[in-house]
Scaffold this motif. Structure first.
Motif, PDB file in Angstrom:
ATOM      1  N   ASN A   1       0.827  -1.218   0.000  1.00 48.81           N
ATOM      2  CA  ASN A   1       0.000   0.000   0.000  1.00 48.81           C
ATOM      3  C   ASN A   1       0.855   1.260   0.000  1.00 48.81           C
ATOM      4  N   LEU A   2       1.998   1.201   0.694  1.00 49.59           N
ATOM      5  CA  LEU A   2       2.913   2.340   0.720  1.00 49.59           C
ATOM      6  C   LEU A   2       3.451   2.616  -0.684  1.00 49.59           C
ATOM      7  N   ALA A   3       3.767   1.553  -1.412  1.00 47.55           N
ATOM      8  CA  ALA A   3       4.255   1.720  -2.782  1.00 47.55           C
ATOM      9  C   ALA A   3       3.183   2.348  -3.666  1.00 47.55           C
ATOM     10  N   TRP A   4       1.914   1.910  -3.495  1.00 43.08           N
ATOM     11  CA  TRP A   4       0.817   2.522  -4.263  1.00 43.08           C
ATOM     12  C   TRP A   4       0.740   4.028  -4.011  1.00 43.08           C
ATOM     13  N   THR A   5       0.759   4.377  -2.697  1.00 40.79           N
ATOM     14  CA  THR A   5       0.630   5.795  -2.350  1.00 40.79           C
ATOM     15  C   THR A   5       1.774   6.618  -2.932  1.00 40.79           C
ATOM     16  N   LEU A   6       3.003   6.135  -2.789  1.00 36.02           N
ATOM     17  CA  LEU A   6       4.156   6.866  -3.320  1.00 36.02           C
ATOM     18  C   LEU A   6       4.065   7.007  -4.840  1.00 36.02           C
ATOM     19  N   THR A   7       3.634   5.945  -5.519  1.00 34.41           N
ATOM     20  CA  THR A   7       3.516   5.986  -6.975  1.00 34.41           C
ATOM     21  C   THR A   7       2.542   7.073  -7.416  1.00 34.41           C
ATOM     22  N   ASN A   8       1.389   7.164  -6.750  1.00 32.10           N
ATOM     23  CA  ASN A   8       0.398   8.182  -7.110  1.00 32.10           C
ATOM     24  C   ASN A   8       0.773   9.570  -6.592  1.00 32.10           C
ATOM     25  N   TRP A   9       1.325   9.593  -5.369  1.00 32.93           N
ATOM     26  CA  TRP A   9       1.683  10.875  -4.741  1.00 32.93           C
ATOM     27  C   TRP A   9       2.755  11.602  -5.558  1.00 32.93           C
ATOM     28  N   SER A  10       3.673  10.844  -6.131  1.00 33.38           N
ATOM     29  CA  SER A  10       4.777  11.453  -6.874  1.00 33.38           C
ATOM     30  C   SER A  10       4.275  12.315  -8.029  1.00 33.38           C
ATOM     31  N   LEU A  11       3.086  11.984  -8.563  1.00 34.05           N
ATOM     32  CA  LEU A  11       2.554  12.747  -9.689  1.00 34.05           C
ATOM     33  C   LEU A  11       2.150  14.161  -9.297  1.00 34.05           C
ATOM     34  N   LEU A  12       2.062  14.409  -7.980  1.00 27.91           N
ATOM     35  CA  LEU A  12       1.669  15.736  -7.506  1.00 27.91           C
ATOM     36  C   LEU A  12       2.797  16.754  -7.678  1.00 27.91           C
ATOM     37  N   TYR A  13       4.048  16.263  -7.867  1.00 28.94           N
ATOM     38  CA  TYR A  13       5.205  17.155  -7.841  1.00 28.94           C
ATOM     39  C   TYR A  13       5.805  17.361  -9.232  1.00 28.94           C
ATOM     40  N   ASP A  14       4.950  17.688 -10.219  1.00 29.40           N
ATOM     41  CA  ASP A  14       5.472  18.004 -11.550  1.00 29.40           C
ATOM     42  C   ASP A  14       6.361  19.235 -11.534  1.00 29.40           C
ATOM     43  N   VAL A  15       6.170  20.100 -10.533  1.00 28.59           N
ATOM     44  CA  VAL A  15       7.013  21.302 -10.437  1.00 28.59           C
ATOM     45  C   VAL A  15       8.276  21.022  -9.624  1.00 28.59           C
ATOM     46  N   ASP A  16       8.368  19.845  -9.038  1.00 30.01           N
ATOM     47  CA  ASP A  16       9.565  19.445  -8.282  1.00 30.01           C
ATOM     48  C   ASP A  16       9.900  18.012  -8.693  1.00 30.01           C
TER      49      ASP A  16
END
Length: 637
Positions: free
Chosen positions: A217-232
Motif C-alpha cells: 500500500n505504501l508503494a501505491w501511495t508513493l507511486t500516485n503521490w509522486s505525480l503531484l510534484y510536476d514542479v519538483d
C-alpha cells in the motif's frame, strides 16, 4: 505526461465461516502480490473434506482457479472459467458468492480493457452488495467506479465514489482500507487541480501505511503521490524510486509497478532536458546517458505491460518512448511506436464506449428510482404495522392500569395494617417508658436522700435502700439490653449472618454467662457434637433469654435444675431447655406466638424478643408447660 492507474486491495470473504474461507482470502490477496503460493493454496482447497456438498466444492474450486488464471494474466482461460461459473448460479446460491463472481468477472473484463462490459458487471455487483449490505464488496465497487471515471476524466463522479469508498472504510474500521481510500481521494483531488487537498490526503495515507508497515500500500501511495510534484521533479523521482524498491522486492510485475517504471522513465527524460535539474540530480551524468537510463525504464515497462497484457500501460509507454526516440534520432522506430500506441489508445477510449458507460450510469439512476419506490412501499407497510403496534400498546396500557388499580387496593390494605402495627408499637413503647422510669426513679430517690438528708437514714434503712437500688439498676440494665437486641432484630436492612456454629461452644458460653447462679444446676447434653448453620449472635441471645427465664422460674424451688439438650432428627436440628419449676398456663406464653401481644418488660419482653429473633433465623419454637412439673421449650432449626 505521466500515466495514472489505480489498483486496490481485494477484501472478499464468504458470509459463512468455513475452512476454505481463510484459504480463499489468501488467494484473493495474493492476486496483488506474489503469485508463488497460489498453486499451493489451490491444492489445500482440494484437500478439504468438510464441504457441505459436492456443488459447494465445485463452485469454490472454480472460483479459486479463475482467480489464479487472472493473476497469471491468462485472460482467455479466465473468461471461459468465469462464464462456466456464472452458468452454475442459481437461486440456492448465496448472494455473497454471487456478488463475488460478478466482481471477479468485472476484474477480468477490466484487465482486457473491455470497459463497457466491465461496467455492466460492476453495476450487478454493486446492486447485490447493497441488497445484502456487504460493506467490503460495496467499497470495492465504489473504488472501481472511481477508477473508471478517473480514466474517463469525469472527476466529479470520481470524487463522489471516492468519498463513498472512504466513508465505508471508516465503518469497516480497517486501517489498510482506510489508508487506501485516503490515497484514492488524494489522486482525485490532484486530477481536479486541488493540490492542497491532494497533499493532505496523500500525507495521511503515507503516515498510516508507514505506521502499520503496509509495504504494498505504501508503494501505491508513493507511486500516485509522486505525480503531484510536476514542479519538483527531483522530489517526484525520489518518491518513485522509493516506491520501485518496494515493487521490485514484493511484486515487480504488479500493474502499478509497470506504471511506476514508466513514470520514472518520464522523470529522467524530462530532467535530462533541463540542465539545472540534471546538475542538481547528478552533474556527472551526461544528457545522452540520462536519456539512456530513461529508455531502459521504458523498455522494462513495455516488456512487462506486454507480458501482463496490460494495454493501458503498453500504449502509454510506447507513445512516451517514441518521443524519447525522436530526441535520440531513432525516427523510424519512434514513428512505429507512436502509431501503434495511438491505435491501441483509440480502441480503448472511443466515444462509443464513453456513451455506453454513460448509458449504464443512467440505468443506475433508474434503478435508484425504482429502489426509492420500493422503499416507499416498505414505508407504507411499516405505517400499517405501526398502527397495529399502537393498538397493542393501548391495550397493554389498559392492562397496566387494571394492574395498578389492583395494586393500589392492595397497598391501601397494607397501609391500614401498617397503621394498626404502629398503634401497637406506640402502646408497646408506652409500657417500656413506664417500666424504665420506675427503676430510674428509685435510683434518683436514693441518691437524693443520701446527698441532701443522709442523717435521716439509719444503717438498716441505708442497706435496704442500697439493695433496692442495686436490684433496680440490674433490672434497668437487663431491660435496656433486651430492648436494644429487639430493636436490632426489627431493623429493615439488618440481616442475620449465617455460618456454621458449634453447639458445644454455644453451650459453653451459656454456662459461663450464668456461672454466678451457684444454687442452680445447669446441665448440657450434646452427645453428637452438633454443628448448626445459623446466625451465632441471634441463637446465643435466644438461648440466654430462655435460660434467664428458666432461672427466674426456679425461685424458691428445691433442687432447682435446668437441662439443655441438642440432637438431630430427620435432617432437622433441635435444641430444648427444661426446668423443674412450677410451670404455667398457655396464656403466659402468648407473647411467644402472637405478634400483636404487647406486655411490660417485667412480665415478658424476653418472650417478645425471643419471638422476633427466632422468626429472623427461621427458628420454630414450641412450649410444653405443666403446673407443678415444669416447662420445656423446644427450638427447631
Amino acid at each position: 505526461m505521466r500515466l495514472l492507474i489505480l489498483l486496490f486491495v481485494f477484501n472478499f470473504s464468504f458470509s459463512q465461516s468455513s475452512e476454505y474461507d481463510t484459504i480463499l482470502n489468501k488467494i484473493e490477496n495474493q492476486f496483488i502480490s506474489s503469485k508463488d503460493s497460489l498453486p499451493n493454496y489451490l491444492y489445500q482447497l482440494k484437500s478439504i473434506k468438510n464441504y457441505h456438498s459436492k456443488k459447494e466444492k465445485e463452485l469454490v474450486l472454480l472460483y479459486a482457479e479463475c482467480f489464479i488464471s487472472l493473476s497469471e494474466t491468462n485472460y482467455t482461460k479466465a473468461l471461459k472459467q468465469i462464464s462456466n461459473l456464472e452458468q452454475k448460479i442459481n437461486s440456492s446460491l448465496s448472494k455473497t458468492l454471487e456478488g463475488k463472481i460478478y466482481y471477479l468477472h468485472y476484474l477480468i473484463l477490466e484487465r482486457v480493457t473491455n470497459y463497457t462490459e466491465a461496467t455492466k458487471y460492476l453495476k450487478k455487483t454493486e446492486k447485490i452488495a447493497l441488497e445484502i449490505n456487504d460493506l467490503k464488496l460495496l467499497q470495492n465497487c465504489y473504488r472501481s467506479h472511481t477508477m473508471i471515471y478517473l480514466d474517463q476524466k469525469n472527476y466529479d463522479l470520481a470524487l463522489q465514489y471516492a468519498l463513498k469508498s472512504n466513508a465505508i472504510s471508516i465503518k469497516i474500521n480497517d486501517q489498510n482500507l482506510y489508508s487506501n481510500s485516503l490515497s484514492l481521494l488524494g489522486e482525485v483531488y490532484r486530477e481536479k487541480g486541488n493540490y492542497k487537498k491532494a497533499e493532505e490526503y496523500f500525507s495521511q495515507a503515507y503516515d498510516i501505511q508507514k505506521k502499520i508497515n503496509s509495504k504494498i500500500n505504501l508503494a501505491w501511495t508513493l507511486t500516485n503521490w509522486s505525480l503531484l510534484y510536476d514542479v519538483d521533479l527531483i522530489k517526484s523521482l525520489r518518491m518513485e524510486l522509493e516506491a520501485q524498491e518496494i515493487w521490485d522486492e514484493y511484486d515487480a510485475e504488479n500493474t502499478m509497478s509497470i506504471v511506476n517504471l514508466g513514470n520514472i522513465a518520464w522523470c529522467y527524460k524530462t530532467i535530462a532536458e533541463n540542465d539545472s535539474l540534471k546538475n542538481i540530480l547528478s552533474p556527472k551524468i551526461s544528457k545522452q546517458d540520462m536519456y539512456q537510463i530513461a529508455e531502459n525504464y521504458y523498455d522494462k515497462a513495455i516488456q512487462l505491460a506486454k507480458k501482463k497484457k496490460n494495454k493501458n500501460s503498453y500504449y502509454y509507454n510506447l507513445i512516451e518512448k517514441s518521443y524519447l526516440q525522436y530526441e535520440l534520432g531513432n525516427y523510424k522506430e519512434g514513428y512505429d511506436n507512436l502509431d501503434l500506441g495511438y491505435s491501441i489508445k483509440d480502441s480503448l477510449f472511443s466515444q462509443t464506449q464513453k456513451n455506453k458507460i454513460a448509458q449504464y450510469e443512467s440505468q443506475k439512476v433508474i434503478d435508484a428510482k425504482n429502489r426509492e419506490i420500493e422503499l416507499k412501499n416498505i414505508n407504507i407497510e411499516n405505517q400499517k404495522k405501526q398502527k397495529l403496534y399502537l393498538t397493542t400498546i393501548v391495550l397493554l396500557a389498559l392492562l397496566v392500569l387494571v394492574i395498578l388499580y389492583k395494586n393500589y387496593k392492595k397497598l391501601k390494605f397494607l397501609n391500614h395494617q401498617l397503621e394498626l402495627s404502629n398503634q401497637i408499637k406506640v402502646r408497646f413503647f408506652s409500657i417500656i417508658n413506664h417500666d424504665l422510669r420506675s427503676p430510674v426513679a428509685n435510683l434518683i430517690h436514693f441518691l437524693t436522700i443520701q446527698k441532701e438528708t443522709p442523717e435521716l437514714l439509719d444503717e438498716e434503712s441505708k442497706k435496704r435502700l442500697e439493695a433496692k437500688s442495686i436490684v433496680s439498676a440490674e433490672n434497668l440494665l437487663n431491660s435496656m439490653e433486651d430492648i436494644l437486641l429487639w430493636s436490632k432484630s426489627q431493623m429493615e436492612h439488618f440481616a442475620p449472618e449465617y455460618k456454621k456454629n458449634s453447639i458445644k461452644l454455644i453451650f459453653g458460653d451459656v454456662q459461663k454467662h450464668f456461672s454466678s447462679h451457684e444454687n442452680i444446676t445447669i446441665d448440657f447434653e450434646n452427645n453428637n457434637d452438633i454443628f448448626i448453620f445459623t446466625d451465632e449472635n441471634y441463637l446465643k441471645t435466644i438461648i440466654r433469654n430462655l435460660t434467664g427465664n428458666a432461672i427466674n422460674a426456679l425461685q424458691k424451688i428445691e433442687n432447682p435444675t435446668i437441662t439443655w439438650k441438642a440432637w438431630q432428627e430427620n435432617g432437622k436440628f433441635y435444641l430444648s431447655i427444661s426446668d423443674n419449676g412450677k410451670g404455667a398456663d398457655s396464656e403466659q406464653f402468648k407473647a411467644l406466638y402472637d405478634d400483636k401481644e404487647v406486655v411490660g418488660i417485667k412480665s415478658g419482653l424476653g418472650l417478645h424478643l425471643i419471638r422476633d429473633l427466632a422468626k429472623a433465623i427461621h427458628c420454630k419454637i414450641t412450649v410444653d408447660s405443666k403446673l407443678g412439673e415444669g416447662t420445656t421449650f423446644t427450638l427447631k432449626l
